[in-house]
Design an enzyme around this catalytic site. Structure first.
Site, short mmCIF file in Angstrom:
data_model
loop_
_atom_site.label_atom_id
_atom_site.label_comp_id
_atom_site.label_asym_id
_atom_site.label_seq_id
_atom_site.Cartn_x
_atom_site.Cartn_y
_atom_site.Cartn_z
N PHE A 118 28.79 29.34 -29.65
CA PHE A 118 27.02 30.80 -30.63
C PHE A 118 25.92 30.58 -29.18
O PHE A 118 25.30 29.38 -29.56
CB PHE A 118 26.30 30.78 -32.05
CG PHE A 118 27.23 31.92 -32.49
CD1 PHE A 118 28.58 32.13 -32.65
CD2 PHE A 118 26.22 33.07 -33.10
CE1 PHE A 118 28.91 33.45 -33.15
CE2 PHE A 118 26.10 33.52 -34.03
CZ PHE A 118 27.41 34.55 -34.14
N GLN A 231 13.31 38.95 -34.61
CA GLN A 231 13.97 38.79 -33.61
C GLN A 231 14.55 40.00 -33.38
O GLN A 231 14.86 40.69 -35.01
CB GLN A 231 14.83 37.05 -34.65
CG GLN A 231 16.18 37.63 -33.26
CD GLN A 231 17.20 36.08 -34.08
OE1 GLN A 231 17.74 36.42 -34.63
NE2 GLN A 231 16.62 34.95 -33.02
N HIS A 233 17.22 41.21 -32.20
CA HIS A 233 18.85 40.78 -31.54
C HIS A 233 19.85 41.53 -30.26
O HIS A 233 19.05 43.05 -30.65
CB HIS A 233 19.72 41.11 -32.84
CG HIS A 233 20.97 40.52 -33.02
ND1 HIS A 233 21.46 41.21 -32.16
CD2 HIS A 233 21.59 39.65 -33.03
CE1 HIS A 233 23.18 40.11 -31.83
NE2 HIS A 233 22.86 39.32 -33.25
N LEU A 243 24.26 46.70 -35.70
CA LEU A 243 24.21 45.05 -35.35
C LEU A 243 26.03 44.99 -34.42
O LEU A 243 26.90 44.75 -34.65
CB LEU A 243 24.34 44.46 -35.78
CG LEU A 243 24.41 42.67 -35.47
CD1 LEU A 243 23.46 42.69 -34.39
CD2 LEU A 243 24.00 41.36 -36.21
N GLU A 246 26.86 38.68 -32.59
CA GLU A 246 26.99 37.41 -31.04
C GLU A 246 28.31 37.27 -31.42
O GLU A 246 28.43 36.66 -29.59
CB GLU A 246 25.83 36.57 -31.62
CG GLU A 246 25.93 35.51 -30.51
CD GLU A 246 24.58 34.68 -30.65
OE1 GLU A 246 24.04 33.88 -30.20
OE2 GLU A 246 23.44 36.14 -31.19
N ARG A 277 18.42 34.30 -28.91
CA ARG A 277 18.48 35.41 -28.66
C ARG A 277 17.42 36.12 -28.73
O ARG A 277 16.47 37.19 -27.43
CB ARG A 277 17.94 36.20 -30.21
CG ARG A 277 19.85 36.04 -30.67
CD ARG A 277 20.16 36.18 -32.37
NE ARG A 277 21.40 35.90 -32.79
CZ ARG A 277 21.76 36.17 -34.19
NH1 ARG A 277 20.56 36.19 -34.42
NH2 ARG A 277 23.09 36.03 -34.02
N HIS A 348 15.64 42.67 -36.31
CA HIS A 348 16.88 41.84 -37.07
C HIS A 348 16.45 40.85 -37.69
O HIS A 348 17.31 40.62 -38.90
CB HIS A 348 17.85 41.02 -35.44
CG HIS A 348 19.54 40.52 -36.10
ND1 HIS A 348 20.08 40.86 -36.50
CD2 HIS A 348 19.04 39.24 -36.34
CE1 HIS A 348 21.07 40.55 -36.92
NE2 HIS A 348 20.42 39.00 -36.62
N ARG A 389 15.45 32.05 -34.39
CA ARG A 389 16.78 31.21 -35.21
C ARG A 389 17.36 31.55 -33.86
O ARG A 389 18.10 32.30 -33.37
CB ARG A 389 16.60 32.49 -36.22
CG ARG A 389 17.61 32.04 -37.11
CD ARG A 389 17.89 32.97 -38.32
NE ARG A 389 18.55 33.78 -37.75
CZ ARG A 389 19.64 35.22 -37.46
NH1 ARG A 389 20.45 33.52 -37.45
NH2 ARG A 389 19.92 36.09 -37.09
#
Length: 575
Positions: A118, A231, A233, A243, A246, A277, A348, A389
């Site tokens: 990730f 954030q 995304h 979305l 990821e 991100r 996001h 994050r």
């Protein structure tokens, strides 16, 4: 007046995990959960990619220290390192606990929980249930509410936090079904109300993510922390904003521009598509600005880029990320086995929120605490995410800090008695507020005002920001707040009046939007997700600190509090 020992607002992962923990520790504590949807419909259910934990099932060299360092570096050194240490140390145990509850994690061939790569993580440590991880986790936790006798008030909208003399005494809630108002008196109020993605016109968040808990706290005089850090995304499906997890890039998908280049080689050569991100979102936005974007039909110069899965093959796509394939196919008619998906950044996640300590107790300012008030999950800011994050750390925060906060509440209520509370003025005031909304002879529809406000937030406080842009945004926000006084409702009834809810949610969004913009304007540096073109460098000397923003109708007051640094000294963030 309804009475409970503990009332938890929000039926998602953090709220449910706290309720379960209280029930485990002391089944005699009377716990209730109130949610404006059915708990299963909470936005936690939409989390796709996974939950990070150093189980070492795929990479035996991983450690909690490595997870902690990745998290702090990802946060651009704004995370509180004592909170990050707790998060990463507790991670393996909470994942195993979820498995014992019945969460169906994806498996390795030998039966152990599978772990994938990730963004921003240096090891393969993200546990997952295909690409429906939040769904798998929330279903089991909601089932456990029944087991521990937790009362659930579903489809009640909480209108107000009742805070008197520095103590949370309860809340006022509105029954969406029939318009009934009730005051709940409790020894402890816990907020687990999620994020505010609907502040923006394009978001991965559901329609219920309107920042109600944040706005109620702010209107009750509680400061909000680090609200400038929003954030975006990188991979929202264009044009709908939904979305694309990821996990898709974790499984090997490429980001390509109109020239067919994997452009992340220019921006983060060591991590490519698995850069954090904030870096990936800025890279995509820069490619689009430079004219190397695409239109969904493949023409160059468009408003998005392509996420290319074709080289991964049908079997891998359908076994590892079936939901993402399904979303693109259902919403755009794109078959990702044979054609790339059009994507661009989408609103996001909230790194900021209600400031809490590592036991979930809400701060009243830089030093003190609010009696009887706790928070956890996306609405809270214990600051494990700082300025940015890492993916798969949000589900982890919900279950780790949901558990820790639940345990703290179980200890806290032991010798407390129910607070003294006169519910009549609150009921009377709420009744008048609702009546004035229904009676208002305005000229503007809620939808039109909300759309204008969301467009203004997206245009003036997006991936790239500057002084002039944000000042104009605050000016426009003031105009929309005036327009709010001119809205009118078609539905004058009490039964299932969704217009009343939409009007109350829009008020919440406007409070949250003002706090985001004011905090962002004050932070004259670039850090993590907050990128200012007029201050492109990080400034640790002036801004290695948390923003505390206090709301009032007259404006926003900004103060600061220090960041907790224990293990990792701030240094330049490179990938």
């Amino acid at each position: 007046m309804i009475e409970h020992d503990v009332i938890i607002v929000g039926g998602g992962l953090a709220g449910c995990r706290a309720a379960v923990e209280i029930g485990r520790i002391n089944p005699s504590i009377d716990v209730a959960v109130v949610a404006k949807t059915h708990p299963i419909r909470s936005h936690s259910v939409a989390a796709q990619g996974g939950i990070a934990a150093t189980l070492k099932n795929v990479d035996s060299t991983d450690s909690w220290e490595a997870h902690a360092f990745d998290t702090v570096k990802g946060s651009d050194y704004l995370a509180d390192q004592d909170a990050v240490e707790l998060l990463t140390k507790e991670a393996p145990d909470v994942v195993i606990d979820l498995e014992h509850m019945g969460v169906l994690f994806s498996r390795l061939p030998d039966g152990r929980i599978a772990q994938r790569a990730f963004g921003g993580h240096s090891h393969n440590r993200t546990c997952y249930a295909a690409d429906k991880t939040g769904h798998a986790m929330l279903h089991e936790l909601v089932n456990n509410l029944r087991r521990y006798g937790v009362q659930v008030y579903e489809e009640w909208y909480v209108m107000r936090l009742i805070l008197e003399e520095g103590q949370a005494k309860g809340l006022l809630m509105y029954h969406i079904l029939d318009g009934r108002l009730e005051v709940v008196r409790a020894k402890v109020v816990m907020f687990a109300t999620g994020g505010y993605g609907r502040v923006f016109n394009t978001t991965s968040n559901d329609f219920a993510s309107t920042g109600d808990g944040l706005a109620m706290s702010a209107m009750a005089g509680v400061p909000l922390q680090d609200m400038e850090f929003v954030q975006f995304h990188p991979t929202g499906l264009y044009p709908v904003g939904v979305l694309i997890s990821e996990a898709v890039r974790g499984e090997g998908a490429y980001l390509i521009n109109s020239e067919g280049d994997r452009f992340m080689a220019t921006y983060a050569p060591s991590r490519m598509e698995l850069a954090p991100r904030d870096i990936t979102s800025r890279a995509i936005t820069r490619e689009i600005r430079a004219g190397r974007g695409v239109y969904p039909d493949g023409r160059p110069g468009g408003p998005c880029v392509f996420l290319d899965l074709r080289h991964m093959g049908q079997e891998k796509i359908m076994s590892r990320i079936p939901f993402c394939w399904e979303e693109a196919h259902r919403l755009l008619g794109v078959d990702a086995v044979y054609e790339p998906m059009p994507v661009r950044p989408t609103g996001h996640y909230s790194m900021g929120g209600i400031p809490v300590n590592t036991e979930g107790q809400v701060r009243s300012g830089p030093d003190g605490f609010v009696e009887g008030f706790f928070a956890a999950g996306e609405c809270a800011c214990v600051s494990v995410h700082g300025a940015n994050r890492l993916g798969s750390n949000s589900l982890l925060e919900c279950v780790v800090y949901g558990k820790i906060t639940g345990a703290a509440i179980a200890r806290y209520v032991e010798n407390r008695k129910l607070p003294d509370l006169d519910d009549r003025p609150y009921l009377q005031q709420a009744q008048q507020e609702l009546q004035s909304l229904v009676d208002r002879a305005g000229t503007l529809r809620i939808g039109a005002v909300r759309q204008g406000f969301q467009d203004a937030m997206s245009d003036h406080c997006g991936v790239f920001r500057n002084d002039e842009l944000m000042r104009e945004g605050l000016n426009q926000l003031g105009q929309y707040q005036q327009q709010y006084q001119q809205i009118y409702l078609d539905d004058k009834g009490k039964l299932w009046n969704t217009e009343i809810i939409e009007a109350l949610e829009l008020r919440s969004l406007m409070v949250v939007g003002q706090l985001i913009l004011a905090s962002a304007l004050n932070r004259q540096e670039s850090r993590g997700a907050h990128f200012r073109e007029d201050y492109p460098d990080r400034d640790d000397e002036k801004f290695l600190k948390h923003t505390l923003s206090y709301y009032s109708p007259a404006g926003v007051d900004i103060r600061y509090r220090p960041v907790t640094i224990t293990q990792f000294q701030p240094k330049e963030r490179k990938y």
